[in-house]
Design a protein around this motif. Sequence first.
Motif, mmCIF file in Angstrom:
data_model
loop_
_atom_site.group_PDB
_atom_site.id
_atom_site.type_symbol
_atom_site.label_atom_id
_atom_site.label_comp_id
_atom_site.label_asym_id
_atom_site.label_seq_id
_atom_site.Cartn_x
_atom_site.Cartn_y
_atom_site.Cartn_z
ATOM 1 N N GLN A 1 35.593 49.044 53.886
ATOM 2 C CA GLN A 1 35.752 48.251 52.668
ATOM 3 C C GLN A 1 34.641 47.218 52.462
ATOM 4 O O GLN A 1 34.259 46.937 51.326
ATOM 5 N N GLU A 2 34.081 46.674 53.518
ATOM 6 C CA GLU A 2 33.009 45.682 53.379
ATOM 7 C C GLU A 2 31.740 46.306 52.788
ATOM 8 O O GLU A 2 30.924 45.593 52.193
ATOM 9 N N GLU A 3 31.562 47.626 52.921
ATOM 10 C CA GLU A 3 30.395 48.299 52.338
ATOM 11 C C GLU A 3 30.410 48.232 50.816
ATOM 12 O O GLU A 3 29.372 48.403 50.170
ATOM 13 N N LEU A 4 31.576 47.992 50.241
ATOM 14 C CA LEU A 4 31.652 47.900 48.787
ATOM 15 C C LEU A 4 30.788 46.770 48.236
ATOM 16 O O LEU A 4 30.240 46.885 47.138
ATOM 17 N N LEU A 5 30.660 45.691 48.986
ATOM 18 C CA LEU A 5 29.860 44.560 48.512
ATOM 19 C C LEU A 5 28.420 44.969 48.238
ATOM 20 O O LEU A 5 27.817 44.510 47.265
ATOM 21 N N ASP A 6 27.872 45.852 49.070
ATOM 22 C CA ASP A 6 26.496 46.332 48.861
ATOM 23 C C ASP A 6 26.371 47.164 47.583
ATOM 24 O O ASP A 6 25.267 47.350 47.073
ATOM 25 N N LEU A 7 27.498 47.672 47.096
ATOM 26 C CA LEU A 7 27.514 48.472 45.863
ATOM 27 C C LEU A 7 27.902 47.627 44.654
ATOM 28 O O LEU A 7 28.079 48.155 43.555
#
Length: 189
Positions: free
Chosen positions: A78-84
């Motif tokens: 879920q933290e990878e969403l911030l990069d998107l």
Amino acid sequence: MADSAARRVRPTPQQLAAAQAKTIPDVLGPDLRVLFCGINPGLWSAAIGKHFANPGNRFWPALHASGFTPRLLGPWQQEELLDLGLGLSNVASRASARADELGPEELRIGGEILAGKVAQYRPRWVAILGIGAYRTAFGRKDATIGPQPVKIADSKLWVLPNPSGLNAHWTAATLAAEFAKLRAAADEG
């Protein structure tokens, strides 16, 4: 615990019972294209501390099928969403087995708290995932799925169907199609 081992963790009945009324942290940051807001965390999500964690929830597949993510992510990423440019929150913070366990006042208060977060972080779009929760939390009894004529703070607003597996009115394909409409609008600005 390694990420791959953590993904196989299935909460025990005792852990699910203990998750009642827990909260989970938001995934928020500056310059978000879209802040996705669930109704409230389910018990599975609260037990493991990740958004949309129940395997029956269709949020992650809809996010990918609609083109928001380049690959299928899951709650452990879920933290990878911030990069998107994507974030996660909830209208109400208290976990429950079913969203219909929340009362109208709890949803209205949650809507006020969410509006404060939106004013602070200023995402371009806010997507509420659940028409009934949106209608109650924000007093918009006639709202329909799709873009809304009102904003939250200065953020544009879109209502998406609830991706819970309990929401049988929407198939995986129709859910992804609704997410894709928002993605197209978010890509335009």
